[in-house]
Design an enzyme around this catalytic site. Structure first.
Site, PDB file in Angstrom:
ATOM      1  N   ASN A  11       0.873  -1.179   0.000  1.00 25.33           N
ATOM      2  CA  ASN A  11       0.000   0.000   0.000  1.00 25.33           C
ATOM      3  C   ASN A  11       0.907   1.225   0.000  1.00 25.33           C
ATOM      4  O   ASN A  11       1.476   1.573   1.025  1.00 25.33           O
ATOM      5  CB  ASN A  11      -0.895  -0.039   1.256  1.00 25.33           C
ATOM      6  CG  ASN A  11      -1.728   1.222   1.399  1.00 25.33           C
ATOM      7  OD1 ASN A  11      -1.774   2.064   0.492  1.00 25.33           O
ATOM      8  ND2 ASN A  11      -2.390   1.357   2.541  1.00 25.33           N
TER       9      ASN A  11
ATOM     10  N   LYS B 210       0.174   4.225  -0.289  1.00 29.10           N
ATOM     11  CA  LYS B 210      -0.477   5.412   0.304  1.00 29.10           C
ATOM     12  C   LYS B 210      -0.240   6.638  -0.587  1.00 29.10           C
ATOM     13  O   LYS B 210      -0.135   6.498  -1.807  1.00 29.10           O
ATOM     14  CB  LYS B 210       0.008   5.618   1.738  1.00 29.10           C
ATOM     15  CG  LYS B 210      -0.151   4.352   2.579  1.00 29.10           C
ATOM     16  CD  LYS B 210      -0.045   4.582   4.046  1.00 29.10           C
ATOM     17  CE  LYS B 210      -0.175   3.251   4.766  1.00 29.10           C
ATOM     18  NZ  LYS B 210      -0.143   3.373   6.207  1.00 29.10           N
TER      19      LYS B 210
ATOM     20  N   HIS C 216      -9.564   0.663   4.952  1.00 26.57           N
ATOM     21  CA  HIS C 216      -8.290   0.890   5.648  1.00 26.57           C
ATOM     22  C   HIS C 216      -8.546   1.793   6.845  1.00 26.57           C
ATOM     23  O   HIS C 216      -9.363   2.711   6.782  1.00 26.57           O
ATOM     24  CB  HIS C 216      -7.277   1.533   4.688  1.00 26.57           C
ATOM     25  CG  HIS C 216      -5.898   1.547   5.256  1.00 26.57           C
ATOM     26  ND1 HIS C 216      -5.489   2.474   6.184  1.00 26.57           N
ATOM     27  CD2 HIS C 216      -4.828   0.728   5.056  1.00 26.57           C
ATOM     28  CE1 HIS C 216      -4.233   2.232   6.521  1.00 26.57           C
ATOM     29  NE2 HIS C 216      -3.811   1.171   5.851  1.00 26.57           N
TER      30      HIS C 216
ATOM     31  N   GLU D 193      -6.997   4.182   8.070  1.00 29.63           N
ATOM     32  CA  GLU D 193      -6.801   5.625   7.852  1.00 29.63           C
ATOM     33  C   GLU D 193      -8.057   6.233   7.237  1.00 29.63           C
ATOM     34  O   GLU D 193      -8.408   7.372   7.535  1.00 29.63           O
ATOM     35  CB  GLU D 193      -5.562   5.854   6.966  1.00 29.63           C
ATOM     36  CG  GLU D 193      -4.286   5.613   7.757  1.00 29.63           C
ATOM     37  CD  GLU D 193      -3.060   5.280   6.929  1.00 29.63           C
ATOM     38  OE1 GLU D 193      -3.084   5.445   5.701  1.00 29.63           O
ATOM     39  OE2 GLU D 193      -2.069   4.836   7.546  1.00 29.63           O
TER      40      GLU D 193
ATOM     41  N   GLU E  90      -5.454  -5.579  10.421  1.00 24.71           N
ATOM     42  CA  GLU E  90      -4.472  -4.523  10.624  1.00 24.71           C
ATOM     43  C   GLU E  90      -4.728  -3.833  11.966  1.00 24.71           C
ATOM     44  O   GLU E  90      -5.558  -2.907  12.030  1.00 24.71           O
ATOM     45  CB  GLU E  90      -4.566  -3.489   9.505  1.00 24.71           C
ATOM     46  CG  GLU E  90      -4.251  -4.044   8.138  1.00 24.71           C
ATOM     47  CD  GLU E  90      -3.644  -2.968   7.248  1.00 24.71           C
ATOM     48  OE1 GLU E  90      -2.531  -3.170   6.752  1.00 24.71           O
ATOM     49  OE2 GLU E  90      -4.282  -1.913   7.069  1.00 24.71           O
TER      50      GLU E  90
ATOM     51  N   GLY F 221       2.280   1.870  10.863  1.00 23.89           N
ATOM     52  CA  GLY F 221       3.188   3.008  10.751  1.00 23.89           C
ATOM     53  C   GLY F 221       3.846   3.392  12.066  1.00 23.89           C
ATOM     54  O   GLY F 221       4.446   4.461  12.184  1.00 23.89           O
TER      55      GLY F 221
ATOM     56  N   SER G 189       3.367  -2.665  10.292  1.00 24.33           N
ATOM     57  CA  SER G 189       4.826  -2.670  10.442  1.00 24.33           C
ATOM     58  C   SER G 189       5.443  -4.020  10.105  1.00 24.33           C
ATOM     59  O   SER G 189       6.402  -4.459  10.755  1.00 24.33           O
ATOM     60  CB  SER G 189       5.236  -2.214  11.845  1.00 24.33           C
ATOM     61  OG  SER G 189       4.732  -0.913  12.098  1.00 24.33           O
TER      62      SER G 189
ATOM     63  N   GLY H 158       2.734  -1.181   4.350  1.00 22.88           N
ATOM     64  CA  GLY H 158       2.818   0.246   4.066  1.00 22.88           C
ATOM     65  C   GLY H 158       4.269   0.651   3.869  1.00 22.88           C
ATOM     66  O   GLY H 158       4.833   0.536   2.774  1.00 22.88           O
TER      67      GLY H 158
HETATM   68  C1  PEP Z   1      -0.858  -0.110   6.237  1.00 21.62           C
HETATM   69  O1  PEP Z   1      -1.062   1.092   6.275  1.00 21.62           O
HETATM   70  O2  PEP Z   1      -1.662  -0.853   5.650  1.00 21.62           O
HETATM   71  C2  PEP Z   1       0.334  -0.634   6.914  1.00 21.62           C
HETATM   72  C3  PEP Z   1       0.337  -1.884   7.279  1.00 21.62           C
HETATM   73  O3  PEP Z   1       1.365   0.253   7.108  1.00 21.62           O
HETATM   74  P1  PEP Z   1       2.800  -0.094   7.768  1.00 21.62           P
HETATM   75  O4  PEP Z   1       3.305  -1.341   7.124  1.00 21.62           O
HETATM   76  O5  PEP Z   1       3.639   1.109   7.453  1.00 21.62           O
HETATM   77  O6  PEP Z   1       2.552  -0.267   9.226  1.00 21.62           O
END
Ligand code: PEP
Length: 252
Positions: free
Chosen positions: A9, A11, A95, A97, A167, A173, A212, A233
């Site tokens: 992703n 973003k 998601h 966000e 998630e 993040g 992460s 991400g």
């Molecule tokens: C995401 O936003 O879907 C995500 C998993 O981000 P990150 O890997 O940066 O935690």
């Protein structure tokens, strides 16, 4: 054995030049071995170009969001049919966000999920709890509610062509990762909830972990019986970091 899916992703990151370089690196480094699929989800303006660039490679393309509406006066929105038209095969819906920053409800997420499927696009349904919810012991009920909203609207059969991503919001993040055991517990719950409606579909659905995920922790997470890949991400923005996760996902 379920195929694994390693999805990046991106973003709101990238540029034409940066994407070109990132994709070239990913395509050149797709690990040997089978049993996995790679997916990149760039921002809307780059989707067409990225779809053209991945032609003939093992990399698929998805979008990060979609309208729940088919067409019409929805300024700034993008429909599922448009995504399908340019060669997108997946779309991320729900998601955290978007749930948090754009107030998307689980019911709106369900409508997006259905709109994607109506156009032949595979939705990747994100579910996850916040830190406060986890600390209050509400993880199970939050996940159950978010999944139920889609199950009630779309029905269990819809999950034969969908992906679920767990998630935990507190791990996105932040550099904090759920332990393989913490993630497995929720993945198992998700599969069981689907299994109450249809055991075969529940057994086949891919459930990704996101939060992460990186080269160093991917193998441990992927070793869990109900973790079928990752939604990534930060680590999807560098070819080598993304490929390290792909390498961990490769099965003989
Ligand atoms: C995401 O936003 O879907 C995500 C998993 O981000 P990150 O890997 O940066 O935690």
């Amino acid at each position: 054995m379920r195929e694994r899916l390693v999805a990046g992703n991106w973003k709101m990151n990238g540029s034409s030049a940066a994407n070109q370089e990132l994709l070239a690196g990913i395509i050149a480094g797709v690990p040997a071995g089978g049993g996995f699929r790679l997916l990149v989800c760039p921002p809307f303006p780059y989707l067409s170009t990225v779809c053209a660039q991945v032609q003939g490679s093992a990399v698929k393309v998805g979008a990060q969001n979609v309208s729940e509406h088919e067409s019409g006066a929805f300024t700034g929105e993008v429909s599922s049919r448009m995504l399908a038209d340019i060669g997108c095969e997946y779309v991320i819906v729900g998601h955290s966000e978007r749930r948090a920053m754009y107030d998307e409800s689980s019911f709106q997420v369900a409508a997006k999920f259905q709109a994607a499927q109506a156009a032949g696009i595979t939705p990747i349904l994100c579910v996850g709890e916040t830190l406060e919810e986890r600390e209050a012991g509400a993880t199970e009920s939050v996940i159950e509610f978010q999944l139920s909203a889609v199950l009630d609207a779309a029905g269990i059969k819809a999950f034969a062509s969908a992906v679920v991503a767990y998630e935990p919001v507190w791990a996105i993040g932040t550099g904090k990762t759920a332990s393989p055991e913490q993630a497995q517990e929720v993945h198992k719950q998700i599969r069981a909830q689907l299994g109450h409606k249809d055991v075969d579909i529940a057994d086949r659905v891919q459930i990704l972990y996101g939060g992460s995920m990186k080269g160093e922790n991917a193998a441990g997470l992927l070793a869990m019986p109900d973790i079928d890949g990752g939604l990534i991400g930060g680590a999807s923005l560098k070819a080598n970091d993304f490929l390290a996760i792909a390498q961990a996902a490769a099965q003989d």
